[in-house]
Design a protein around this motif. Structure first.
Motif, PDB file in Angstrom:
ATOM      1  N   ASN A 212       0.832  -1.208   0.000  1.00 19.09           N
ATOM      2  CA  ASN A 212       0.000   0.000   0.000  1.00 19.09           C
ATOM      3  C   ASN A 212       0.867   1.258   0.000  1.00 19.09           C
ATOM      4  OD1 ASN A 212      -2.348  -1.543   0.128  1.00 19.09           O
ATOM      5  ND2 ASN A 212      -2.547  -1.368   2.344  1.00 19.09           N
ATOM      6  N   GLN A 279      -7.658  10.413  -4.225  1.00 20.65           N
ATOM      7  CA  GLN A 279      -7.541   8.994  -3.893  1.00 20.65           C
ATOM      8  C   GLN A 279      -8.872   8.271  -4.132  1.00 20.65           C
ATOM      9  OE1 GLN A 279      -6.074   8.713   0.123  1.00 20.65           O
ATOM     10  NE2 GLN A 279      -4.045   9.515  -0.403  1.00 20.65           N
ATOM     11  N   THR A 285      -8.571   4.139  -4.409  1.00 20.41           N
ATOM     12  CA  THR A 285      -7.995   3.509  -3.231  1.00 20.41           C
ATOM     13  C   THR A 285      -7.703   4.632  -2.250  1.00 20.41           C
ATOM     14  OG1 THR A 285      -6.942   1.804  -4.592  1.00 20.41           O
ATOM     15  CG2 THR A 285      -6.158   2.033  -2.344  1.00 20.41           C
ATOM     16  N   HIS A 287      -6.772   6.192   1.699  1.00 18.06           N
ATOM     17  CA  HIS A 287      -6.257   6.090   3.061  1.00 18.06           C
ATOM     18  C   HIS A 287      -7.435   6.360   3.988  1.00 18.06           C
ATOM     19  CE1 HIS A 287      -4.350   7.446   6.779  1.00 18.06           C
ATOM     20  NE2 HIS A 287      -3.176   7.007   6.350  1.00 18.06           N
ATOM     21  N   PHE A 308      -0.505   2.981   6.567  1.00 22.94           N
ATOM     22  CA  PHE A 308      -1.275   2.598   5.381  1.00 22.94           C
ATOM     23  C   PHE A 308      -1.885   1.204   5.520  1.00 22.94           C
ATOM     24  CE2 PHE A 308       1.384   6.030   4.100  1.00 22.94           C
ATOM     25  CZ  PHE A 308       0.636   6.729   3.151  1.00 22.94           C
ATOM     26  N   VAL A 311      -6.626   0.831   4.353  1.00 21.10           N
ATOM     27  CA  VAL A 311      -6.757   1.334   2.979  1.00 21.10           C
ATOM     28  C   VAL A 311      -7.954   0.642   2.341  1.00 21.10           C
ATOM     29  CG1 VAL A 311      -5.706   1.224   0.688  1.00 21.10           C
ATOM     30  CG2 VAL A 311      -4.347   1.975   2.643  1.00 21.10           C
TER      31      VAL A 311
END
Length: 441
Positions: A212, A279, A285, A287, A308, A311
């Motif tokens: 990640n 993101q 994807t 955080h 991370f 996620v």
């Protein structure tokens, strides 16, 4: 991650079971007593009694989970942010878990570290600080220096966390179901817990977390004001993750006195909004742990991202539906909004929602996305939402339910409301939101 606290010894499997069983039994007894007493009370007295019951349950759950490590505490932390699932009195009590983690004794951590790396700590590090830099629900972080002289942080997972997931979640789920405490049907709750369990499985795999980190590093490679640590693969494994130490000012110290004037704080807020938005809508994807300990800030305008493990990878269809939800809300297209909520599982299909309900709620939720600057420091949006919920008839609220497909994204948005508030951001986010929606197609 949470700050340092008093050391606690890890609970044994039997000890965990006794704590959770005792808590479940105690709460079940309270609920049964409340139901019997309610037979002889007026409607107003029943409501008052229920509020007191919710507070007692919240206090008992928070006190028990606060003594424990692992999945059950992590789920409790997530649950504290699930305002649409839990009664307010319970979620407010669980909020204490966000900063309740205390470190484990170093001899436990050393054993776990040496087991993963395959030898004594001194064979891999010239310095290793026994005092933890940070502690959380499933692991803790220590400062260290590699044999080559690199400053690093080493994240070590607590032993036996993975083995306790199913038992922990079974007990917590049973508690949340007791006495119909939740405003959600069985299938929706099962889907939410399935999503949380899958997320926990990912967080407990530090090899996946290392991947990640590399993914986000590549995505933000050309963003000079986004700082992401570098993985030291030869000092990492399934339960140990070593990353470059990237310094920054924690959120609570971002102030004029430390070189962060209003213009810089606005810039940081805008940058954080763009980071999370891109993101979601571009990388698909995100955080998804908005804990303030997972972010740090620099006076050059850059933001450091840590941790991370949490996620969320978003299917293209879910991203499209989220974009539709936002666009319909901005346009006041209540029918399109209703269809999207049904499609993503956030509204019960056995009911009808009037435009009047959306007209009461949506403008309130969009206050922070106006064309003119919104002053988060003075914002009372969180209080306004609670007041609106109290004004809305319960039968109307019950037409909505948590969606496993949006659960973690909602956690991100709700968590970063508080980031913006603590930063004291005062800026107009509508143009930036429009830009993100255009990119999302």
């Amino acid at each position: 991650m949470a700050k340092r606290g008093r050391e606690r010894r890890p609970a044994s499997t039997t000890g965990r079971l006794w704590k959770l069983t005792g808590m479940t039994t105690s709460i079940a007894t309270r609920v049964a007593s409340h139901q019997v007493k309610g037979l002889f009370q007026s409607e107003q007295d029943r409501a008052t009694s229920r509020e007191a019951l919710m507070r007692h349950i919240g206090q008992e759950v928070a006190a028990t989970l606060g003594q424990m490590k692992g999945a059950v505490m992590k789920v409790g932390q997530i649950a504290s942010q699930m305002q649409d699932v839990l009664p307010r009195e319970i979620s407010e009590q669980l909020a204490v878990l966000q900063n309740a983690s205390a470190p484990m004794p170093f001899h436990v951590i050393r054993r776990q570290l040496e087991k993963e790396l395959g030898g004594p700590v001194g064979d891999y590090f010239q310095m290793f600080d026994e005092a933890p830099f940070a502690a959380a629900s499933i692991g803790q972080v220590h400062r260290a220096t590699t044999l080559a002289g690199d400053d690093v942080v080493v994240k070590i997972q607590y032993p036996a966390v993975k083995a306790s997931i199913d038992s922990d979640m079974k007990h917590l789920k049973r508690i949340l179901k007791l006495g119909s405490l939740l405003r959600v049907d069985e299938r929706a709750l099962d889907a939410v817990f399935k999503e949380i369990r899958a997320q926990l499985e990912e967080e407990l795999d530090y090899l996946r977390e290392a991947d990640n980190v590399r993914l986000f590093q590549a995505f933000h490679a050309e963003d000079d004001d986004v700082v992401i640590p570098t993985v030291f693969a030869d000092l990492s494994g399934a339960t140990v993750l070593t990353l470059s130490f990237e310094d920054g000012v924690p959120l609570e110290n971002v102030s004029d006195a430390n070189g962060f004037d209003q213009a810089l704080r606005n810039r940081l807020g805008e940058r954080l909004f763009d980071i999370i938005g891109r993101q979601i809508f571009e990388l698909r994807t995100v955080h998804c742990d908005p804990h303030p300990g997972n972010f740090a800030f620099r006076t050059d305008g850059s933001i450091v991202l840590y941790d991370f493990g949490a996620v969320k990878r978003l299917p293209e269809e879910d991203v499209r539906l989220m974009a539709t939800l936002v666009r319909a809300s901005l346009d006041g297209d209540w029918r399109a909004l209703d269809r999207a909520l049904l499609a993503i599982g956030a509204r019960r299909s056995d009911s009808e929602v009037s435009d009047r309900l959306y007209q009461a709620w949506v403008p309130l939720l969009l206050k922070a996305f106006a064309e003119t600057p919104f002053d988060f420091a003075q914002a009372s949006l969180h209080q306004d939402v609670v007041q609106q919920a109290r004004r809305t008839p319960l039968e109307e609220m019950l037409k909505f339910q948590p969606s496993s497909r949006t659960l973690l994204v909602q956690r991100v948005v709700g968590g970063h409301y508080w980031t913006m508030k603590n930063l004291g951001v005062a800026t107009a986010f509508r143009p930036r939101l429009e830009k993100l929606l255009t990119r999302a197609g």
